[in-house]
Every structure is written in structure tokens, then in C-alpha cells.
Design a protein around this motif. Structure first.
Motif, PDB file in Angstrom:
ATOM      1  N   VAL A  18       0.817  -1.208   0.000  1.00  0.00           N
ATOM      2  CA  VAL A  18       0.000   0.000   0.000  1.00  0.00           C
ATOM      3  C   VAL A  18       0.854   1.263   0.000  1.00  0.00           C
ATOM      4  CG1 VAL A  18      -0.241   0.329   2.492  1.00  0.00           C
ATOM      5  CG2 VAL A  18      -2.150   0.956   0.964  1.00  0.00           C
ATOM      6  N   TYR A  19       2.134   1.127   0.294  1.00  0.00           N
ATOM      7  CA  TYR A  19       3.016   2.291   0.286  1.00  0.00           C
ATOM      8  C   TYR A  19       3.556   2.592  -1.119  1.00  0.00           C
ATOM      9  CZ  TYR A  19       2.901   1.591   5.315  1.00  0.00           C
ATOM     10  OH  TYR A  19       2.472   1.439   6.610  1.00  0.00           O
ATOM     11  N   ARG A  20       3.487   1.613  -1.983  1.00  0.00           N
ATOM     12  CA  ARG A  20       4.049   1.776  -3.324  1.00  0.00           C
ATOM     13  C   ARG A  20       3.005   2.155  -4.376  1.00  0.00           C
ATOM     14  NH1 ARG A  20       5.818  -3.441  -6.891  1.00  0.00           N
ATOM     15  NH2 ARG A  20       6.040  -2.404  -8.891  1.00  0.00           N
ATOM     16  N   TYR A  21       1.877   1.446  -4.378  1.00  0.00           N
ATOM     17  CA  TYR A  21       0.946   1.575  -5.490  1.00  0.00           C
ATOM     18  C   TYR A  21       0.212   2.911  -5.569  1.00  0.00           C
ATOM     19  CZ  TYR A  21       1.717  -3.186  -7.030  1.00  0.00           C
ATOM     20  OH  TYR A  21       2.293  -4.319  -7.517  1.00  0.00           O
ATOM     21  N   PRO A  22      -0.207   3.527  -4.468  1.00  0.00           N
ATOM     22  CA  PRO A  22      -0.888   4.830  -4.613  1.00  0.00           C
ATOM     23  C   PRO A  22      -0.024   5.886  -5.287  1.00  0.00           C
ATOM     24  CG  PRO A  22      -1.332   3.900  -2.458  1.00  0.00           C
ATOM     25  CD  PRO A  22      -0.272   3.032  -3.079  1.00  0.00           C
ATOM     26  N   GLY A  23       1.234   6.007  -4.875  1.00  0.00           N
ATOM     27  CA  GLY A  23       2.122   6.983  -5.504  1.00  0.00           C
ATOM     28  C   GLY A  23       2.401   6.644  -6.952  1.00  0.00           C
ATOM     29  N   GLN A  24       2.527   5.346  -7.234  1.00  0.00           N
ATOM     30  CA  GLN A  24       2.802   4.938  -8.610  1.00  0.00           C
ATOM     31  C   GLN A  24       1.601   5.198  -9.517  1.00  0.00           C
ATOM     32  OE1 GLN A  24       5.186   1.599  -8.696  1.00  0.00           O
ATOM     33  NE2 GLN A  24       5.659   1.838 -10.845  1.00  0.00           N
ATOM     34  N   PHE A  25       0.405   4.972  -8.986  1.00  0.00           N
ATOM     35  CA  PHE A  25      -0.801   5.258  -9.763  1.00  0.00           C
ATOM     36  C   PHE A  25      -0.866   6.738 -10.124  1.00  0.00           C
ATOM     37  CE2 PHE A  25      -5.155   6.774 -10.010  1.00  0.00           C
ATOM     38  CZ  PHE A  25      -5.722   5.897 -10.914  1.00  0.00           C
ATOM     39  N   ILE A  26      -0.609   7.601  -9.159  1.00  0.00           N
ATOM     40  CA  ILE A  26      -0.667   9.048  -9.391  1.00  0.00           C
ATOM     41  C   ILE A  26       0.338   9.458 -10.463  1.00  0.00           C
ATOM     42  CG2 ILE A  26      -0.214  11.303  -8.345  1.00  0.00           C
ATOM     43  CD1 ILE A  26      -1.347  10.158  -5.724  1.00  0.00           C
ATOM     44  N   ARG A  27       1.540   8.933 -10.361  1.00  0.00           N
ATOM     45  CA  ARG A  27       2.585   9.309 -11.323  1.00  0.00           C
ATOM     46  C   ARG A  27       2.239   8.819 -12.727  1.00  0.00           C
ATOM     47  NH1 ARG A  27       6.775   6.669 -13.421  1.00  0.00           N
ATOM     48  NH2 ARG A  27       6.599   4.924 -11.961  1.00  0.00           N
TER      49      ARG A  27
END
Length: 307
Positions: A18-27
């Protein structure tokens, strides 16, 4: 576009990290919107999109969400047409282009919320056309993390919760009141509310019951991990007025007449993703029930040893 981190009891990519995917989705969403917008401005003609199926493929090969940008004239036959390429007309305005983009991202979000590289869940078709789910995802910022009627496993018993929205500042437990007819909703006591119009006068179960249950679950899990994040309950109706004498404790009642003001306030939240928000998401996901099966390629690998 809000992020769908849990859909019922389906396996979610966000459960993996959960620490990786939200930021990656936004980018990735930002990169591909900028690319689409740039090409649309240059060509101002139809730009069919082919969505990449997995984040892992993107990571390995550097391919973004939108795998190819195809000129419409290259699609000579109907058989060549990708299922995502069904836009009848070229977007004529930036508003249409945004809708076009968000509509192509939506099924991709369903995929992220129902599969990982090793497992997948069988998605009910209704979710691909669910107007409420689509509204939530397409109306709120990327920093909002949504759990759509998650099923928690507490003391080995599954409990379906209300919609949960994790923002950087607060967690909202939301009960949405929507009916097919034009009715007034009247808040009664703790157990019974009423719906009325010229033809209807009947009781409904108070949404406060399920909201309080959801709130207790969320607070209990957060407390177990020593996570301090405010939790608020909301009864929300976009289409119906809600009459009430006084709002219950720590509960907002947002009917049709108050909706635009409430919605504008939510849209104004401009904080980046916060560690405590992601930590809360991780804790809640840990206690969700997940029903999934291994993908065939992974089953085959286990059945046929390499050595």
C-alpha cells in the motif's frame, strides 16, 4: 481520480504494498494524461487507447498505462479494433477529453482492485457499470483511497462494511442513500427512517446502524495499531433531500440541498498522500477478507517443477 484499494472481498494489488501503489498510480496517470493531452492538441482527432494490463509489465518494460497511440485510419477492419477503442467521435473539448481518459482508466482500476501478479478474483459484471462506484472514483482526487463495501474478517466472522474513504486528514465511513423515485428522506430515530412522496410513505432501516458498525470496526483496527486518525460518519444523498432535527454525534447528514457545498469542500483537500493515511490503509486491508484463486500460469509453474 480516487484510487480503489479494496472492492468487496476481491484480492487487491494495494494489499501487496500500500506504500508503493498509490504513488505509482498518481505518477503514471499524470504522465499518460499529459501525453494524451499533448497529442490531442497536436492532432485534435480520435486517439484510440489500449490500456496496459499490469503494473509489472510497465515496471519491466517501461510501458505506461496507455500502451499505444494509434491513428484511427490504421484500423482497417473491425477485427483489428481493440475493445477499449469504442469512442464514436473524437473528443472535441478538453472536458470531453478528460471524460474519455477517465472512462478508459476505470476498468483498469477494477483490474487493480481484483488481481495481483499471482492471484485474481472473479469480478461481478455489475461493477464495470456501477454508477456509484464510478462517481466516487471519477469525482474525487487521486489522494483519496476508497474501500468499496469491504468485507472484514473479525473473529473468523465476515462483516460487510459501508464505503470507507481514506483521505490524508480523516477517514470517512459513508452510507449513500439513493432511490429510483424522487422522494424525501426523513431521519427518524436510531433504528427507523422514512421515505416519502405523493405516493410513498414507508419505513427504511436507519443508515446509522451500519455506519456505527463500520465506525467501530475502523476505530478498533486503528486502535490496535496505535494509529490516530479522525473517523467521521456521513449519510450522503446526491438526489434526495434529507430532513432531520439535529445531526447525530460525529455524523454529517448531507442531502441534495447540501451536496454541492460538501462536495466542493472535499475537492479542496490538496494535501499529498500521508504516511499515517497509508499506514491506516495497510491496517484495514490486513483485516479484510479476500477471496481469490491463483492465476493459471502460476498454478502451472507449481505443478511443473523447473528441476
Amino acid at each position: 481520480m480516487a484510487q480503489l484499494i479494496k472492492l468487496q472481498d476481491y484480492v487487491s494489488r494495494y494489499e501487496m504494498d500500500v506504500y508503493r501503489y498509490p504513488g505509482q498510480f498518481i505518477r503514471l496517470k499524470r504522465e499518460n494524461w499529459e501525453k494524451l493531452h499533448s497529442i490531442w492538441k497536436m492532432n485534435n482527432e480520435k486517439i484510440p487507447l489500449v490500456l496496459e494490463n499490469s503494473l509489472e509489465d510497465h515496471r519491466k518494460r517501461g510501458i505506461p498505462f496507455l500502451k499505444k497511440w494509434l491513428n484511427r485510419h490504421s484500423l482497417d477492419t473491425e477485427d483489428d479494433r481493440d475493445p477499449f477503442d469504442e469512442q464514436p467521435e473524437s473528443p472535441e473539448s478538453i472536458r470531453e477529453l478528460k471524460h474519455y481518459f477517465l472512462d478508459r482508466i476505470y476498468p483498469f482500476q477494477i483490474k487493480w482492485a481484483s488481481s495481483t501478479i499471482r492471484e485474481s478474483s472473479i469480478v461481478e459484471k455489475q461493477y464495470y457499470d456501477d454508477p456509484l462506484l464510478k462517481y466516487l472514483l471519477q469525482s474525487f482526487p487521486d489522494i483519496f483511497l476508497i474501500m468499496y463495501y469491504p468485507i472484514f474478517k473479525l473473529k473468523k466472522a465476515p462483516v460487510e462494511a459501508e464505503i470507507i474513504i481514506l483521505t490524508p486528514l480523516k477517514i470517512y465511513c459513508v452510507h449513500v442513500v439513493e432511490f429510483e423515485e424522487d422522494v424525501n428522506v426523513i431521519a427518524g430515530g436510531q433504528r427507523v427512517w422514512y421515505i416519502e412522496n405523493s405516493r410513498i410513505n414507508k419505513k427504511m432501516l436507519s443508515p446509522l446502524i451500519s455506519l456505527k458498525r463500520t465506525e467501530r470496526i475502523v476505530r478498533s483496527i486503528l486502535g490496535a495499531y496505535n494509529i490516530r486518525l479522525p473517523v467521521e460518519k456521513i449519510v450522503l444523498s446526491r438526489f434526495h433531500p434529507i430532513e432531520y432535527h439535529s445531526e447525530p454525534y460525529l455524523t454529517s447528514i448531507v442531502g441534495r440541498d447540501d451536496y454541492e457545498s460538501w462536495y466542493s469542500g472535499m475537492k479542496r483537500i490538496r494535501s499529498p498522500l500521508k504516511y499515517i493515511q497509508l499506514k491506516a490503509g495497510e491496517a484495514l486491508l490486513k483485516h479484510c477478507q479476500t477471496t481469490a484463486m491463483k492465476r493459471p500460469e502460476w498454478e502451472m509453474e507449481e505443478e511443473e517443477p523447473l528441476f
